[in-house]
Design a protein around this motif. Structure first.
Motif, short mmCIF file in Angstrom:
data_model
loop_
_atom_site.label_atom_id
_atom_site.label_comp_id
_atom_site.label_asym_id
_atom_site.label_seq_id
_atom_site.Cartn_x
_atom_site.Cartn_y
_atom_site.Cartn_z
N ALA A 207 0.85 -1.18 0.00
CA ALA A 207 0.00 0.00 0.00
C ALA A 207 0.89 1.24 0.00
CB ALA A 207 -0.91 0.00 1.22
N GLU A 208 0.67 2.13 -0.95
CA GLU A 208 1.55 3.29 -1.10
C GLU A 208 1.09 4.49 -0.28
OE1 GLU A 208 4.37 3.12 -2.55
OE2 GLU A 208 4.06 1.08 -3.30
N GLY A 209 -0.07 4.40 0.33
CA GLY A 209 -0.55 5.51 1.16
C GLY A 209 -2.06 5.45 1.30
N GLY A 210 -2.60 6.23 2.23
CA GLY A 210 -4.03 6.22 2.45
C GLY A 210 -4.47 4.98 3.20
N ALA A 211 -5.77 4.75 3.23
CA ALA A 211 -6.33 3.60 3.92
C ALA A 211 -6.53 2.44 2.96
CB ALA A 211 -7.66 3.98 4.56
N LEU A 212 -6.17 1.24 3.40
CA LEU A 212 -6.38 0.03 2.62
C LEU A 212 -7.26 -0.91 3.42
CD1 LEU A 212 -4.02 -2.09 0.50
CD2 LEU A 212 -5.11 -3.19 2.46
N HIS A 213 -8.28 -1.48 2.77
CA HIS A 213 -9.16 -2.47 3.36
C HIS A 213 -9.21 -3.68 2.43
CE1 HIS A 213 -10.57 0.55 6.22
NE2 HIS A 213 -10.78 1.36 5.20
N VAL A 222 -1.91 -16.63 4.21
CA VAL A 222 -1.06 -16.38 5.36
C VAL A 222 -0.60 -14.93 5.25
CG1 VAL A 222 1.03 -17.00 6.62
CG2 VAL A 222 -0.33 -18.79 5.49
N HIS A 223 -0.88 -14.14 6.28
CA HIS A 223 -0.62 -12.71 6.23
C HIS A 223 0.32 -12.31 7.36
CE1 HIS A 223 -1.41 -8.57 7.66
NE2 HIS A 223 -1.52 -8.27 6.38
N SER A 224 1.24 -11.42 7.06
CA SER A 224 2.11 -10.86 8.09
C SER A 224 2.61 -9.50 7.63
CB SER A 224 3.30 -11.78 8.39
OG SER A 224 4.14 -11.89 7.26
N VAL A 225 3.15 -8.74 8.58
CA VAL A 225 3.80 -7.47 8.30
C VAL A 225 5.14 -7.53 9.01
CG1 VAL A 225 3.67 -4.97 8.60
CG2 VAL A 225 1.62 -6.25 8.04
N ASP A 226 6.17 -6.95 8.43
CA ASP A 226 7.54 -7.11 8.93
C ASP A 226 7.69 -6.84 10.41
OD1 ASP A 226 8.51 -7.96 6.53
OD2 ASP A 226 9.30 -6.01 5.93
N ASP A 227 7.00 -5.80 10.93
CA ASP A 227 7.21 -5.44 12.33
C ASP A 227 6.25 -6.15 13.27
OD1 ASP A 227 4.99 -4.13 11.49
OD2 ASP A 227 5.60 -2.14 12.19
N LEU A 228 5.50 -7.15 12.77
CA LEU A 228 4.66 -7.96 13.63
C LEU A 228 5.36 -9.26 13.97
CD1 LEU A 228 1.16 -7.50 11.96
CD2 LEU A 228 2.26 -6.10 13.69
N SER A 229 5.15 -9.77 15.18
CA SER A 229 5.87 -10.97 15.61
C SER A 229 5.24 -12.25 15.09
CB SER A 229 5.90 -11.02 17.15
OG SER A 229 4.58 -11.02 17.67
N ASP A 243 -3.16 1.84 7.31
CA ASP A 243 -3.12 3.25 6.94
C ASP A 243 -1.69 3.62 6.62
OD1 ASP A 243 -5.94 4.00 7.56
OD2 ASP A 243 -5.34 3.43 9.60
N GLY A 244 -1.50 4.38 5.54
CA GLY A 244 -0.16 4.81 5.18
C GLY A 244 0.56 3.78 4.33
N ARG A 245 1.89 3.90 4.27
CA ARG A 245 2.71 3.01 3.45
C ARG A 245 3.02 1.75 4.26
NH1 ARG A 245 5.33 5.43 -0.92
NH2 ARG A 245 7.06 3.97 -0.70
N VAL A 246 2.44 0.63 3.85
CA VAL A 246 2.60 -0.63 4.57
C VAL A 246 2.79 -1.76 3.56
CG1 VAL A 246 1.54 -2.27 6.17
CG2 VAL A 246 1.17 0.18 6.49
N ALA A 247 3.72 -2.67 3.86
CA ALA A 247 3.95 -3.85 3.02
C ALA A 247 3.32 -5.07 3.70
CB ALA A 247 5.44 -4.08 2.80
N HIS A 248 2.25 -5.60 3.11
CA HIS A 248 1.58 -6.79 3.63
C HIS A 248 2.15 -8.02 2.93
CE1 HIS A 248 -1.74 -4.53 5.60
NE2 HIS A 248 -1.52 -3.66 4.63
#
Length: 272
Positions: A207-213, A222-229, A243-248
């Motif tokens: 996601a490059e910015g804004g809200a993603l649903h 299987v879903h994760s984000v780098d800063d999640l354990s 919200d914002g720039r996030v890599a899922h």
């Protein structure tokens, strides 16, 4: 169907005025994850009692003048009386078969992965058939209300129905395709899209910015984000957002996967 209609009815009446906000599983504030098994069900129309579909909010507040996305669950053989909604909604079939049209129209059963819109003010019925029938419903401005057909008014847009095979698919990456529904996924604006992944695909939805649903329609993710354990395994009806720039980071396992994505900014999918 609702697991315990009497209990669900009592809970729905008690919570009728409560906001329906996405559950917080302890992630950083810009990331939200809600597995289907953790969705909290109420009645979509408490005035109909046990005859009401179930409703499970994924994000937003369907009782307020804000955008909202929720699941609707129907028993086998459900058929609503003719009615209208004051606002337009958009929907995706997740499980079972759904018919949504004019009261006198011939049945047209939409399978999993289909997308339809219901213009505000237009008289229609909704019906479902199958052992389990679930759809994702999205509105741009609540509250979500059901009104009698006598209160109909001229809609400002035409209804849309799209089966997965009728969508215009284009490649995003090896093993990943997108079918735009509204807007262009590469634009910095509100867009809605279906994303299709091959079985075994592993990559990043960025996601490059804004809200993603995002709502899982088919497959096992299987879903994760780098800063999640921890990673989460998401079945159909599950949700993740940010919200914002996030890599899922996403992996599709067991069968081809479909994902509905709504975003206020551009997004892309890269294979790893």
């Amino acid at each position: 169907m609702l697991r315990n209609p009497k209990t669900a009815l009592a809970a729905a009446v008690a919570a009728a005025a409560a906001a329906c906000t996405t559950l917080d599983r302890g992630e950083p504030s810009q990331v939200r994850v809600l597995p289907a098994s953790e969705v909290e069900w109420q009645l979509l129309n408490p005035l109909r009692g046990d005859a009401s579909p179930g409703a499970g909010t994924l994000w937003g507040d369907r009782g307020a003048p804000v955008p909202c996305g929720f699941l609707a669950k129907f028993v086998d053989g459900f058929s609503s009386p003719p009615h209208i909604h004051p606002v337009t909604y958009r929907a995706v079939v997740i499980r079972g078969l759904v018919h949504n049209d004019d009261p006198d129209a011939e049945d047209e059963w939409l399978p999993s992965g289909s997308y339809w819109t219901q213009p505000g003010g237009e008289v229609h019925i909704t019906a479902a058939q199958g052992s389990e029938n679930v759809a994702y419903v999205e509105i741009e401005r609540g509250p979500y209300l059901v009104k009698p057909a006598a209160e109909s008014f001229d809609p400002t847009e035409a209804p849309v129905k799209l089966r997965p095979e009728a969508m215009e698919w284009r490649s995003l990456a090896e093993g990943a395709e997108v079918a735009p529904l509204t807007g262009n996924p590469g634009d910095d604006a509100l867009t809605r899209s279906m994303v299709r992944l091959a079985d075994g695909f592993t990559g990043v939805l960025r996601a490059e910015g804004g809200a993603l649903h995002a709502v899982v329609v088919t497959g096992r993710w299987v879903h994760s984000v780098d800063d999640l354990s921890e990673s989460a395994t998401l079945e159909p009806g599950s949700y993740f957002g940010s919200d914002g720039r996030v890599a899922h980071r996403i992996t599709c396992t067991g069968e081809p996967c479909l994902l509905y994505v709504r975003t206020d900014g551009a997004f892309e999918v890269d294979a790893e």
